[in-house]
Design a protein around this motif. Structure first.
Motif, PDB file in Angstrom:
ATOM      1  N   HIS A 125      -3.996   5.259   4.499  1.00  0.00           N
ATOM      2  CA  HIS A 125      -2.714   5.822   4.065  1.00  0.00           C
ATOM      3  C   HIS A 125      -2.878   6.639   2.787  1.00  0.00           C
ATOM      4  CE1 HIS A 125      -0.803   3.209   7.027  1.00  0.00           C
ATOM      5  NE2 HIS A 125      -1.493   2.205   6.531  1.00  0.00           N
ATOM      6  N   LEU A 126      -3.752   7.614   2.810  1.00  0.00           N
ATOM      7  CA  LEU A 126      -3.969   8.485   1.662  1.00  0.00           C
ATOM      8  C   LEU A 126      -3.349   9.843   1.963  1.00  0.00           C
ATOM      9  CD1 LEU A 126      -7.697   7.572   0.842  1.00  0.00           C
ATOM     10  CD2 LEU A 126      -5.597   6.548  -0.049  1.00  0.00           C
ATOM     11  N   GLU A 127      -2.246  10.140   1.292  1.00  0.00           N
ATOM     12  CA  GLU A 127      -1.504  11.360   1.605  1.00  0.00           C
ATOM     13  C   GLU A 127      -1.304  12.217   0.357  1.00  0.00           C
ATOM     14  OE1 GLU A 127       1.886   9.481   3.225  1.00  0.00           O
ATOM     15  OE2 GLU A 127       0.866   8.851   5.065  1.00  0.00           O
ATOM     16  N   ASN A 128      -0.385  11.835  -0.496  1.00  0.00           N
ATOM     17  CA  ASN A 128      -0.147  12.552  -1.750  1.00  0.00           C
ATOM     18  C   ASN A 128      -0.869  11.791  -2.861  1.00  0.00           C
ATOM     19  OD1 ASN A 128       0.889  13.610  -4.158  1.00  0.00           O
ATOM     20  ND2 ASN A 128       2.851  14.093  -3.218  1.00  0.00           N
ATOM     21  N   TYR A 182       0.818  -1.217   0.000  1.00  0.00           N
ATOM     22  CA  TYR A 182       0.000   0.000   0.000  1.00  0.00           C
ATOM     23  C   TYR A 182       0.852   1.267   0.000  1.00  0.00           C
ATOM     24  CZ  TYR A 182       1.039  -0.248   5.013  1.00  0.00           C
ATOM     25  OH  TYR A 182       1.684  -0.344   6.219  1.00  0.00           O
ATOM     26  N   ALA A 183       2.192   1.111  -0.011  1.00  0.00           N
ATOM     27  CA  ALA A 183       3.048   2.297   0.039  1.00  0.00           C
ATOM     28  C   ALA A 183       4.108   2.267  -1.055  1.00  0.00           C
ATOM     29  CB  ALA A 183       3.690   2.412   1.422  1.00  0.00           C
ATOM     30  N   CYS A 187     -11.493   5.008  10.459  1.00  0.00           N
ATOM     31  CA  CYS A 187     -10.237   5.756  10.303  1.00  0.00           C
ATOM     32  C   CYS A 187     -10.509   7.255  10.148  1.00  0.00           C
ATOM     33  CB  CYS A 187      -9.428   5.221   9.129  1.00  0.00           C
ATOM     34  SG  CYS A 187     -10.004   5.713   7.500  1.00  0.00           S
ATOM     35  N   ALA A 188      -9.441   8.052  10.260  1.00  0.00           N
ATOM     36  CA  ALA A 188      -9.575   9.505  10.279  1.00  0.00           C
ATOM     37  C   ALA A 188      -9.664  10.136   8.891  1.00  0.00           C
ATOM     38  CB  ALA A 188      -8.394  10.114  11.031  1.00  0.00           C
ATOM     39  N   THR A 189      -9.400   9.377   7.849  1.00  0.00           N
ATOM     40  CA  THR A 189      -9.389   9.936   6.498  1.00  0.00           C
ATOM     41  C   THR A 189     -10.783  10.439   6.110  1.00  0.00           C
ATOM     42  OG1 THR A 189      -7.687   8.332   5.904  1.00  0.00           O
ATOM     43  CG2 THR A 189      -8.787   9.479   4.098  1.00  0.00           C
ATOM     44  N   ASP A 190     -10.823  11.625   5.512  1.00  0.00           N
ATOM     45  CA  ASP A 190     -12.091  12.219   5.095  1.00  0.00           C
ATOM     46  C   ASP A 190     -12.884  11.253   4.214  1.00  0.00           C
ATOM     47  OD1 ASP A 190     -13.748  14.834   4.641  1.00  0.00           O
ATOM     48  OD2 ASP A 190     -13.384  14.016   2.626  1.00  0.00           O
ATOM     49  N   TRP A 191     -14.174  11.133   4.482  1.00  0.00           N
ATOM     50  CA  TRP A 191     -15.000  10.156   3.781  1.00  0.00           C
ATOM     51  C   TRP A 191     -15.066  10.431   2.284  1.00  0.00           C
ATOM     52  CZ3 TRP A 191     -16.876   5.528   4.886  1.00  0.00           C
ATOM     53  CH2 TRP A 191     -17.833   4.979   4.020  1.00  0.00           C
ATOM     54  N   ALA A 192     -15.204  11.682   1.903  1.00  0.00           N
ATOM     55  CA  ALA A 192     -15.282  12.021   0.483  1.00  0.00           C
ATOM     56  C   ALA A 192     -13.999  11.628  -0.243  1.00  0.00           C
ATOM     57  CB  ALA A 192     -15.553  13.517   0.308  1.00  0.00           C
ATOM     58  N   VAL A 193     -12.872  11.795   0.409  1.00  0.00           N
ATOM     59  CA  VAL A 193     -11.584  11.401  -0.177  1.00  0.00           C
ATOM     60  C   VAL A 193     -11.527   9.883  -0.317  1.00  0.00           C
ATOM     61  CG1 VAL A 193      -9.085  11.333   0.181  1.00  0.00           C
ATOM     62  CG2 VAL A 193     -10.373  13.430   0.670  1.00  0.00           C
ATOM     63  N   GLN A 194     -11.942   9.181   0.716  1.00  0.00           N
ATOM     64  CA  GLN A 194     -11.967   7.710   0.652  1.00  0.00           C
ATOM     65  C   GLN A 194     -12.781   7.220  -0.540  1.00  0.00           C
ATOM     66  OE1 GLN A 194     -12.650   5.212   4.110  1.00  0.00           O
ATOM     67  NE2 GLN A 194     -12.415   6.962   5.469  1.00  0.00           N
ATOM     68  N   GLU A 195     -13.976   7.770  -0.674  1.00  0.00           N
ATOM     69  CA  GLU A 195     -14.845   7.289  -1.747  1.00  0.00           C
ATOM     70  C   GLU A 195     -14.276   7.623  -3.122  1.00  0.00           C
ATOM     71  OE1 GLU A 195     -19.465   7.524  -3.326  1.00  0.00           O
ATOM     72  OE2 GLU A 195     -18.977   8.135  -1.270  1.00  0.00           O
TER      73      GLU A 195
END
Length: 217
Positions: A44-47, A24-25, A76-84
């Motif tokens: 693990h969504l960063e760049n 995943y990295a 997890c803390a990642t924004d839901w819209a970003v995840q989707e």
């Protein structure tokens, strides 16, 4: 051949085991030629632009057997819209490359099913680390999806009950990030399904060949 469909902890030096490492990295590790899957994990969504470009670049390799793990996670803390958004892009990539999708799902089964139903990827979908009750399993199986079982089956309970009745052509086995042997998982699966380890080996091999384009040595 014991097949570990999803692991982050390679055990190595086991000539009777095929391990599919989930990356995943550092997607560049796929260039080694070993069997693996690649995906942008919701933790693990960063760049995103760089990550997805690297994913697209390496996912085309023949030893990359699947896209994933990818999916949605309500804990997890990642924004839901970003995840989707990222999940949808990976479903589309799997569709283009005609490779199976390995799903990470935490408390988001309805949302993931909605995305898959809308996008209709046309490839095999595997929900890894399945640890839910029969009702959830029945929903996933109704769509023709696969379930992969890990250390949750080592305990008595609803997950073991699901494995005991799931159709023979719809399951895989894995260790994920647990420091246990895939052979222990196979032994437990054989006990749960009231059959031999050899029978489990043959069935998982058959399922693997039906889903993945990979020549086992």
């Amino acid at each position: 051949m014991f097949i570990n469909i999803h692991t982050h902890q390679l055990q190595g030096n086991q000539t009777d085991c095929l391990e599919v490492q989930s990356l995943y990295a550092d997607f560049g590790e796929a260039a080694t030629g070993a069997a693996c899957s690649l995906g942008l994990h919701p933790w693990h969504l960063e760049n995103l632009e760089r990550q997805f470009e690297e994913l697209r670049q390496f996912a085309r390799l023949n030893n990359v057997l699947a896209i994933g793990e990818c999916g949605l996670d309500k804990v997890c803390a990642t924004d839901w819209a970003v995840q989707e958004k990222v999940f949808r892009k990976q479903v589309e990539l799997a569709k283009v490359l005609v490779k199976p999708i390995i799903i990470h799902c935490v408390r988001a089964y309805p949302e993931i099913l909605k995305v898959l139903d809308e996008m209709k990827p046309g490839v095999a979908v595997i929900f890894h680390g399945f640890n839910r009750k029969m009702e959830v399993a029945e929903d996933l199986l109704r769509y023709g999806y696969y379930l992969s079982f890990g250390n949750a089956i080592l305990n008595e309970g609803p997950v073991a009950n699901v494995l005991s009745v799931i159709p023979t052509d719809r399951f895989f086995l894995e260790t994920d990030d647990a420091l246990i042997s895939i052979k222990e998982i196979y032994q437990r699966a054989a006990t749960i399904r009231n059959t031999s380890v050899d029978a489990i080996i043959l069935q998982v091999e058959k399922n693997f060949k039906n889903v993945f384009k990979y020549e086992m040595k």
